[in-house]
Scaffold this motif. Sequence first.
Motif, PDB file in Angstrom:
ATOM      1  N   LEU A  60       0.834  -1.213   0.000  1.00 33.51           N
ATOM      2  CA  LEU A  60       0.000   0.000   0.000  1.00 33.51           C
ATOM      3  C   LEU A  60       0.864   1.257   0.000  1.00 33.51           C
ATOM      4  N   ARG A  61       1.941   1.232   0.766  1.00 37.68           N
ATOM      5  CA  ARG A  61       2.834   2.386   0.795  1.00 37.68           C
ATOM      6  C   ARG A  61       3.487   2.611  -0.555  1.00 37.68           C
ATOM      7  N   MET A  62       3.880   1.527  -1.216  1.00 33.61           N
ATOM      8  CA  MET A  62       4.521   1.656  -2.522  1.00 33.61           C
ATOM      9  C   MET A  62       3.537   2.195  -3.563  1.00 33.61           C
ATOM     10  N   VAL A  63       2.304   1.705  -3.529  1.00 30.79           N
ATOM     11  CA  VAL A  63       1.276   2.195  -4.454  1.00 30.79           C
ATOM     12  C   VAL A  63       1.009   3.672  -4.202  1.00 30.79           C
ATOM     13  N   ALA A  64       0.930   4.070  -2.933  1.00 26.23           N
ATOM     14  CA  ALA A  64       0.705   5.487  -2.609  1.00 26.23           C
ATOM     15  C   ALA A  64       1.866   6.344  -3.089  1.00 26.23           C
ATOM     16  N   GLN A  65       3.091   5.852  -2.894  1.00 26.26           N
ATOM     17  CA  GLN A  65       4.265   6.611  -3.333  1.00 26.26           C
ATOM     18  C   GLN A  65       4.284   6.770  -4.843  1.00 26.26           C
ATOM     19  N   VAL A  66       4.052   5.689  -5.568  1.00 29.26           N
ATOM     20  CA  VAL A  66       4.091   5.742  -7.029  1.00 29.26           C
ATOM     21  C   VAL A  66       2.958   6.610  -7.560  1.00 29.26           C
ATOM     22  N   ALA A  67       1.768   6.458  -7.002  1.00 28.96           N
ATOM     23  CA  ALA A  67       0.621   7.250  -7.475  1.00 28.96           C
ATOM     24  C   ALA A  67       0.840   8.737  -7.223  1.00 28.96           C
ATOM     25  N   CYS A  68       1.323   9.077  -6.056  1.00 23.82           N
ATOM     26  CA  CYS A  68       1.547  10.487  -5.733  1.00 23.82           C
ATOM     27  C   CYS A  68       2.670  11.069  -6.593  1.00 23.82           C
ATOM     28  N   THR A  69       3.731  10.305  -6.785  1.00 19.37           N
ATOM     29  CA  THR A  69       4.828  10.780  -7.631  1.00 19.37           C
ATOM     30  C   THR A  69       4.376  10.921  -9.077  1.00 19.37           C
ATOM     31  N   MET A  70       3.583   9.961  -9.569  1.00 16.75           N
ATOM     32  CA  MET A  70       3.081  10.065 -10.949  1.00 16.75           C
ATOM     33  C   MET A  70       2.188  11.286 -11.116  1.00 16.75           C
ATOM     34  N   TRP A  71       1.352  11.553 -10.118  1.00 17.34           N
ATOM     35  CA  TRP A  71       0.487  12.725 -10.192  1.00 17.34           C
ATOM     36  C   TRP A  71       1.328  14.001 -10.235  1.00 17.34           C
ATOM     37  N   ALA A  72       2.358  14.064  -9.398  1.00 20.75           N
ATOM     38  CA  ALA A  72       3.211  15.255  -9.374  1.00 20.75           C
ATOM     39  C   ALA A  72       3.986  15.399 -10.683  1.00 20.75           C
ATOM     40  N   VAL A  73       4.455  14.289 -11.231  1.00 19.58           N
ATOM     41  CA  VAL A  73       5.169  14.341 -12.514  1.00 19.58           C
ATOM     42  C   VAL A  73       4.213  14.777 -13.621  1.00 19.58           C
ATOM     43  N   TRP A  74       2.991  14.263 -13.607  1.00 21.82           N
ATOM     44  CA  TRP A  74       2.002  14.665 -14.613  1.00 21.82           C
ATOM     45  C   TRP A  74       1.728  16.159 -14.523  1.00 21.82           C
ATOM     46  N   ARG A  75       1.571  16.665 -13.289  1.00 19.31           N
ATOM     47  CA  ARG A  75       1.331  18.105 -13.121  1.00 19.31           C
ATOM     48  C   ARG A  75       2.522  18.924 -13.616  1.00 19.31           C
ATOM     49  N   GLN A  88      14.123  19.903  -8.562  1.00 19.24           N
ATOM     50  CA  GLN A  88      12.788  19.512  -9.004  1.00 19.24           C
ATOM     51  C   GLN A  88      12.561  18.012  -8.762  1.00 19.24           C
ATOM     52  N   ALA A  89      13.544  17.198  -9.085  1.00 15.90           N
ATOM     53  CA  ALA A  89      13.415  15.759  -8.849  1.00 15.90           C
ATOM     54  C   ALA A  89      13.315  15.463  -7.352  1.00 15.90           C
ATOM     55  N   THR A  90      14.065  16.197  -6.545  1.00 15.68           N
ATOM     56  CA  THR A  90      14.001  16.011  -5.093  1.00 15.68           C
ATOM     57  C   THR A  90      12.616  16.357  -4.559  1.00 15.68           C
ATOM     58  N   MET A  91      12.037  17.422  -5.063  1.00 16.20           N
ATOM     59  CA  MET A  91      10.694  17.810  -4.617  1.00 16.20           C
ATOM     60  C   MET A  91       9.652  16.760  -5.008  1.00 16.20           C
ATOM     61  N   LEU A  92       9.750  16.232  -6.231  1.00 15.42           N
ATOM     62  CA  LEU A  92       8.791  15.228  -6.683  1.00 15.42           C
ATOM     63  C   LEU A  92       8.920  13.930  -5.888  1.00 15.42           C
ATOM     64  N   VAL A  93      10.142  13.497  -5.659  1.00 17.85           N
ATOM     65  CA  VAL A  93      10.351  12.267  -4.898  1.00 17.85           C
ATOM     66  C   VAL A  93       9.956  12.476  -3.436  1.00 17.85           C
ATOM     67  N   SER A  94      10.221  13.650  -2.896  1.00 18.97           N
ATOM     68  CA  SER A  94       9.819  13.945  -1.502  1.00 18.97           C
ATOM     69  C   SER A  94       8.312  13.892  -1.355  1.00 18.97           C
ATOM     70  N   LEU A  95       7.598  14.381  -2.349  1.00 24.05           N
ATOM     71  CA  LEU A  95       6.132  14.314  -2.307  1.00 24.05           C
ATOM     72  C   LEU A  95       5.663  12.861  -2.304  1.00 24.05           C
ATOM     73  N   GLY A  96       6.293  12.036  -3.120  1.00 22.49           N
ATOM     74  CA  GLY A  96       5.944  10.619  -3.139  1.00 22.49           C
ATOM     75  C   GLY A  96       6.287   9.927  -1.826  1.00 22.49           C
ATOM     76  N   TRP A  97       7.436  10.260  -1.252  1.00 26.24           N
ATOM     77  CA  TRP A  97       7.818   9.650   0.021  1.00 26.24           C
ATOM     78  C   TRP A  97       6.938  10.140   1.155  1.00 26.24           C
ATOM     79  N   ALA A  98       6.441  11.363   1.068  1.00 26.69           N
ATOM     80  CA  ALA A  98       5.503  11.843   2.078  1.00 26.69           C
ATOM     81  C   ALA A  98       4.226  11.022   2.063  1.00 26.69           C
ATOM     82  N   ALA A  99       3.839  10.558   0.887  1.00 24.63           N
ATOM     83  CA  ALA A  99       2.637   9.711   0.785  1.00 24.63           C
ATOM     84  C   ALA A  99       2.872   8.341   1.417  1.00 24.63           C
ATOM     85  N   ARG A 100       4.116   7.912   1.508  1.00 25.16           N
ATOM     86  CA  ARG A 100       4.435   6.628   2.142  1.00 25.16           C
ATOM     87  C   ARG A 100       4.166   6.656   3.639  1.00 25.16           C
ATOM     88  N   LEU A 101       4.312   7.815   4.240  1.00 17.99           N
ATOM     89  CA  LEU A 101       4.151   7.905   5.686  1.00 17.99           C
ATOM     90  C   LEU A 101       2.700   7.762   6.016  1.00 17.99           C
TER      91      LEU A 101
END
Length: 178
Positions: free
Chosen positions: A82-97, A165-178
């Motif tokens: 679940l954490r991995m799915v949340a991380q990937v989904a959040c990162t994909m959303w941020a990358v799409w934006r 920019q990459a750090t911000m996107l990955v940080s957003l995805g990792w925040a979703a893991r928590l």
Amino acid sequence: MMFIPDTQHECRMEYCDSGLQIRDIMLAIFVMIMDGYGETLKIRPFLIGRWQSLSPAREWKGYTPEWDVLRLLARMVAFSALRMVAQVACTMWAVWRTLRRRYPIANYNYVVKALILSSFGRGFLSLMLVWHYDSPSLFGRVIDLFVFSSNIVALRVWMDCSGLQATMLVSLGWAARL
């Protein structure tokens, strides 16, 4: 899967432009299992009873864990999924934006592949099965840092963007893991 002969290499797998291939899914499952095991390292000091008997690897010879231990590990792996799915989904959303104006049509499966492949560092948790460490949770945190930085590098290469920019996107995805 079809193998294409190559003059430089023995064989090479055919490239897939959309979706995930079975090797990507197998690596994702391995990453989830290792992440689940890493989570058990974090909560092990708070558990009582039979689970603590798993701690020293040198005592595992001929050891079969009890069902409650296996159920807890299965719950941790499901939680990691679940954490991995949340991380990937959040990162994909941020990358799409971020990329929708720059690249109107893009295959975002590359983001998923980049995040899965750059999480290979979770495999280092298998060293905990072989050697005894004084601070297993610290070792887990170091591996988390390694995977975090690998995710940044993978996204930076895929997106051709700045490190910030990459750090911000990955940080957003990792925040979703928590």
